[in-house]
Design an enzyme around this catalytic site. Structure first.
Site, mmCIF file in Angstrom:
data_model
loop_
_atom_site.group_PDB
_atom_site.id
_atom_site.type_symbol
_atom_site.label_atom_id
_atom_site.label_comp_id
_atom_site.label_asym_id
_atom_site.label_seq_id
_atom_site.Cartn_x
_atom_site.Cartn_y
_atom_site.Cartn_z
ATOM 1 N N ARG A 99 -33.589 -1.506 8.565
ATOM 2 C CA ARG A 99 -34.468 -0.585 7.819
ATOM 3 C C ARG A 99 -35.671 -0.207 8.690
ATOM 4 O O ARG A 99 -36.503 -1.058 8.988
ATOM 5 C CB ARG A 99 -34.932 -1.244 6.522
ATOM 6 N N HIS B 231 -39.537 0.086 2.417
ATOM 7 C CA HIS B 231 -38.562 0.046 1.326
ATOM 8 C C HIS B 231 -38.687 1.283 0.446
ATOM 9 O O HIS B 231 -37.711 1.901 0.050
ATOM 10 C CB HIS B 231 -38.806 -1.223 0.491
ATOM 11 N N TYR C 93 -44.558 -8.029 6.554
ATOM 12 C CA TYR C 93 -43.409 -8.916 6.729
ATOM 13 C C TYR C 93 -42.436 -8.487 7.829
ATOM 14 O O TYR C 93 -41.664 -9.293 8.318
ATOM 15 C CB TYR C 93 -42.641 -9.065 5.401
HETATM 16 C C1 LIG Z 1 -31.634 -6.344 -11.305
HETATM 17 C C2 LIG Z 1 -32.805 -6.033 -10.436
HETATM 18 N N1 LIG Z 1 -33.556 -7.044 -9.946
HETATM 19 C C3 LIG Z 1 -34.618 -6.775 -9.143
HETATM 20 C C4 LIG Z 1 -34.958 -5.474 -8.852
HETATM 21 C C5 LIG Z 1 -36.155 -5.175 -7.952
HETATM 22 N N2 LIG Z 1 -35.690 -4.641 -6.678
HETATM 23 C C6 LIG Z 1 -35.764 -3.323 -6.395
HETATM 24 S S1 LIG Z 1 -35.159 -2.977 -4.871
HETATM 25 C C7 LIG Z 1 -34.796 -4.593 -4.573
HETATM 26 C C8 LIG Z 1 -34.182 -5.003 -3.253
HETATM 27 C C9 LIG Z 1 -32.761 -4.590 -3.097
HETATM 28 O O1 LIG Z 1 -32.357 -4.765 -1.762
HETATM 29 P P1 LIG Z 1 -30.960 -4.310 -1.258
HETATM 30 O O2 LIG Z 1 -29.903 -4.614 -2.259
HETATM 31 O O3 LIG Z 1 -30.783 -4.856 0.095
HETATM 32 O O4 LIG Z 1 -31.065 -2.703 -1.193
HETATM 33 P P2 LIG Z 1 -32.005 -1.789 -0.277
HETATM 34 O O5 LIG Z 1 -33.256 -1.531 -1.097
HETATM 35 O O6 LIG Z 1 -32.309 -2.523 0.984
HETATM 36 O O7 LIG Z 1 -31.243 -0.535 -0.054
HETATM 37 C C10 LIG Z 1 -35.163 -5.391 -5.653
HETATM 38 C C11 LIG Z 1 -34.992 -6.855 -5.687
HETATM 39 C C12 LIG Z 1 -34.163 -4.447 -9.403
HETATM 40 N N3 LIG Z 1 -34.382 -3.149 -9.160
HETATM 41 N N4 LIG Z 1 -33.085 -4.746 -10.192
#
Ligand SMILES: Cc1ncc(C[n+]2csc(CCOP(=O)(O)OP(=O)(O)O)c2C)c(N)n1
Ligand SMILES: [Mg+2]
Length: 355
Positions: A255, A259, A268
């Protein structure tokens, strides 16, 4: 029972480095296909870069940046037919552009406006999923339905590395495998789930290893190589259409942007690594490939970008021209029988908004 191949250990690549690593050709792709892929990449890239600007100008809300994820999206969608269903996460919010959706629709979604919602059946494109991995079982169910009806279409679900730790991912993957649902599980492994690195996410050596436990093949591909992504997805789609069930694709990148617009990764992330990754970002890599093949000229690059920029200018103008949303919609569409307190809440909201 489908034979389970061991997960590919190395990342599959097609695009070389213009030096020691040679470019490869993808069988069946014509120059026209390569130009179409380039257009898709530029459209997605322009949408993303403009959206960050629109956010800083207060014209859209918090926005999940997908800079350097474009190759995963454009490459995989190019391997699909129009009948195949796409289940995006917030990271693929603009993937509808590749199905002819107007930029205004997606910009409206990020503005929290009802004109940002579409009928999924109009584009074979499900709603943007914000809860992590909850769309994986939906995609598995839809794919299974296609199989039960004897239709040739398949489904693809996009999710991140972090999503592979969620129950819904495992339920969806297992269900799809058991039912031999024609599903592509497309994991965007960008190394981070907000601030949690993938090393803290799993003890598996690779995310593709998880596929083996469900009895499906796992492929590993360089997520910044649009052609490798295309090739891997095409194989997964062929398996799905042949009745062989789901495939897990782990597309690896890093990335290189926050985010989302609400995030400050300085706290971080490894900033030196970010700079290094930016230098080999996916659009530039494909431009290098096309130039080495004598396909891309400066003129074509400039006109493709200008076209995409105009589409964005028109898009934000159209989104901003929408009349303000009726706030009552928030209350009317949550319950069949709304609680009595909703009437008071709505009246209070209208008072606050001066309506
Ligand atoms: C069920 C749930 N738990 C927590 C969150 C908060 N949250 C938003 S993005 C994220 C990280 C997800 O990371 P990843 O699956 O690697 O996807 P990326 O954002 O890197 O594309 C989290 C924990 C959420 N949206 N839904
Ligand atoms: Mg991630």
């Amino acid at each position: 029972m489908a034979q389970v191949l061991p997960a590919e250990r190395d990342l599959r690549r097609v695009i070389g480095d213009g030096d020691a690593i040679p470019d490869r050709k993808v069988e069946g792709l014509t120059d026209h296909d390569l130009v179409e892929l380039y257009r898709s990449l530029i459209l997605l890239r322009t949408y993303d870069e403009r959206s960050v600007v629109y956010h800083s100008q207060g014209r859209i809300g918090t926005y999940a940046i997908y800079w350097n994820h474009e190759a995963m999206q454009a490459g995989s969608v190019y391997a699909l037919d129009e009948d195949d269903w796409i289940f995006p996460s917030y990271r693929e919010s603009a993937i509808g552009l590749l199905r002819g959706m107007a930029p205004a629709t997606i910009l409206s979604w990020w503005r929290g406006h009802p004109s940002g919602w579409w009928n999924p059946a109009d584009y074979n494109l499900a709603s943007i999923c914000v809860p992590i991995a909850t769309h994986v079982p939906h995609a598995a169910g839809l794919a299974w339905g296609k199989r039960l009806r004897g239709e040739k279409a398949c489904a693809i679900a996009y999710f991140g590395d972090g999503a592979t730790s969620e129950g819904a991912f495992h339920e969806g993957a297992n269900f799809a495998a058991v039912m031999r649902a024609p599903l592509v599980l497309f994991c965007n492994n960008n190394g981070w789930a907000i601030s949690t690195p993938v090393e803290d996410q799993t003890r598996a050596e690779t995310l593709a290893d998880k596929a083996v436990g469900y009895g499906m093949p796992g492929l590993r591909v360089d997520g910044t190589d649009v052609l490798a992504v295309f090739e891997a997805t095409r194989e997964a789609v062929e398996r799905a259409r042949a009745g062989e069930g789901p495939t897990f694709i782990e597309a690896v990148s890093y990335r290189a942007a926050p985010h989302a617009t609400a995030d400050d990764p300085k706290a971080y992330i490894d900033l030196a690594r970010v700079e290094q990754e930016k230098r080999k970002e996916c659009v530039g890599r494909f431009e290098g490939y096309l130039r080495r093949a004598g396909i891309l000229t400066d003129e074509m690059a400039a006109s493709t970008r200008a076209e995409a920029e105009q589409a964005m200018r028109d898009g934000i103008a159209a989104a901003e021209a929408e009349p303000p949303a009726d706030v009552a919609l928030v209350f009317e569409n949550a319950f069949v029988d709304p609680p009595a307190s909703f009437a008071e809440d709505l009246a209070e909201l209208k008072r606050v908004l001066g309506e």
